[in-house]
Design a protein around this motif. Structure first.
Motif, short mmCIF file in Angstrom:
data_model
loop_
_atom_site.label_atom_id
_atom_site.label_comp_id
_atom_site.label_asym_id
_atom_site.label_seq_id
_atom_site.Cartn_x
_atom_site.Cartn_y
_atom_site.Cartn_z
N HIS A 203 0.81 -1.22 0.00
CA HIS A 203 0.00 0.00 0.00
C HIS A 203 0.85 1.28 0.00
N CYS A 204 1.80 1.38 0.94
CA CYS A 204 2.51 2.66 1.09
C CYS A 204 3.95 2.60 0.58
N GLY A 205 4.46 1.43 0.28
CA GLY A 205 5.81 1.32 -0.26
C GLY A 205 6.93 1.32 0.79
N TYR A 206 6.56 1.31 2.08
CA TYR A 206 7.58 1.25 3.13
C TYR A 206 8.28 -0.12 3.10
N GLN A 207 9.56 -0.13 3.47
CA GLN A 207 10.30 -1.39 3.50
C GLN A 207 10.80 -1.67 4.91
N TRP A 208 10.64 -2.89 5.39
CA TRP A 208 11.11 -3.23 6.72
C TRP A 208 11.77 -4.60 6.73
#
Ligand SMILES: [Zn+2]
Ligand SMILES: [Zn+2]
Length: 283
Positions: free
Chosen positions: A195-200
């Motif tokens: 959804h938001c493109g954050y990477q963890w």
């Protein structure tokens, strides 16, 4: 954008069959990048106890509907994406015509829909009610809101530590990952939010969908003659995630890499595995 164009040319040379979809992707990306330069986003306010909730309860920082959307910019982008889709292929052209009709007849309030946040279920419900192709409609709506969502994610990036979350869902917005990425020589593994493109960060041996970490039931296969893209599958939940292996690949757009390896999805599906977050581009 220059790097993206170069990479698209590279892929097209190797796999000419992907030409049409990659050209389409490039046009959409160009339109989204253009919007990004003039976006007006309200600041997102976090709950006072968010740190506690995040650490103790495993709640994500936001929920999908908490992102601020620049409605004016998103509506304009929606118009542009409709034009691009119309030119892409006859199926999309036909669908865009129907969607436009429904909006013009005020059966869908586009502004309201974009403003209230764009959860998949809601979009599907509206598409059902109005007899629209869910995938095309959802694609257009999600991609119109995307620059705002990514800007919101960038605004809050500093609040989170990507290395310590280690869960199967996004710490920023709670969504499932669409891809996994292997980085650096040691092969640290990250998940990429759909959804938001954050990477963890995530453990190397871990199924994000059922939290399985038993090595006996976690496997992967690479594409034939490829060492940069693979399918990680889980024999406990029978689902898979595609992994882009950046140890042997120059930094590039994960969504583009996903699009250029749809043949791997076909293989995985033939083997009986399911992709929980389908590729939104395959309309
Ligand atoms: Zn997210
Ligand atoms: Zn699993």
């Amino acid at each position: 954008m220059e790097n993206l164009k170069k990479r698209i040319e590279q892929i097209k040379n190797k796999r000419p069959g992907y030409g049409e979809i990659l050209d389409f992707y490039q046009k959409v990306k160009e339109a989204q990048d253009k919007v990004k330069t003039s976006l007006k986003i309200d600041p997102i306010y976090l709950k006072e106890d968010w740190k506690e909730l995040l650490a103790k309860e495993g709640f994500s920082l936001l929920q999908k509907q908490d992102f601020s959307i620049d409605v004016k910019a998103s509506v304009a982008l929606f118009e542009t994406l409709c034009q691009i889709a119309k030119a892409a292929n006859p199926h999309m052209a036909g669908q865009v015509r129907i969607i436009k009709e429904v909006i013009d007849n005020k059966r869908i309030d586009l502004k309201k829909l974009l403003k209230e946040g764009v959860g998949e279920q809601k979009i599907e419900k509206i598409a059902d009610e109005s007899g629209l192709d869910k995938k095309v409609f959802s694609f257009l709506i999600q991609n119109s809101a995307k620059p705002s969502i990514e800007a919101g994610m960038e605004q809050l990036r500093g609040e989170l530590d990507p290395e310590t979350w280690l869960k199967g869902y996004c710490p920023m917005c709670g969504s499932l990952p669409s891809l996994s990425l292997l980085k650096e020589e040691v092969g640290k593994r990250y998940l990429f939010c759909s959804h938001c493109g954050y990477q963890w960060r995530i453990d190397r041996l871990f199924c994000p969908f059922c939290e399985n970490n038993d090595q006996e039931s976690l496997h992967y296969f690479y594409g034939e003659g490829e060492e940069t893209h693979r399918i990680d599958f889980c024999d406990k939940c029978h689902q898979y995630i595609k992994t882009i292996d950046y140890r042997n690949l120059q930094e590039s757009d994960p969504i583009l890499e996903d699009l250029a390896t749809l043949h791997l999805d076909i293989l995985a599906i033939q083997k009986g595995y399911k992709r929980p977050v389908p590729n939104p581009w395959t309309t």
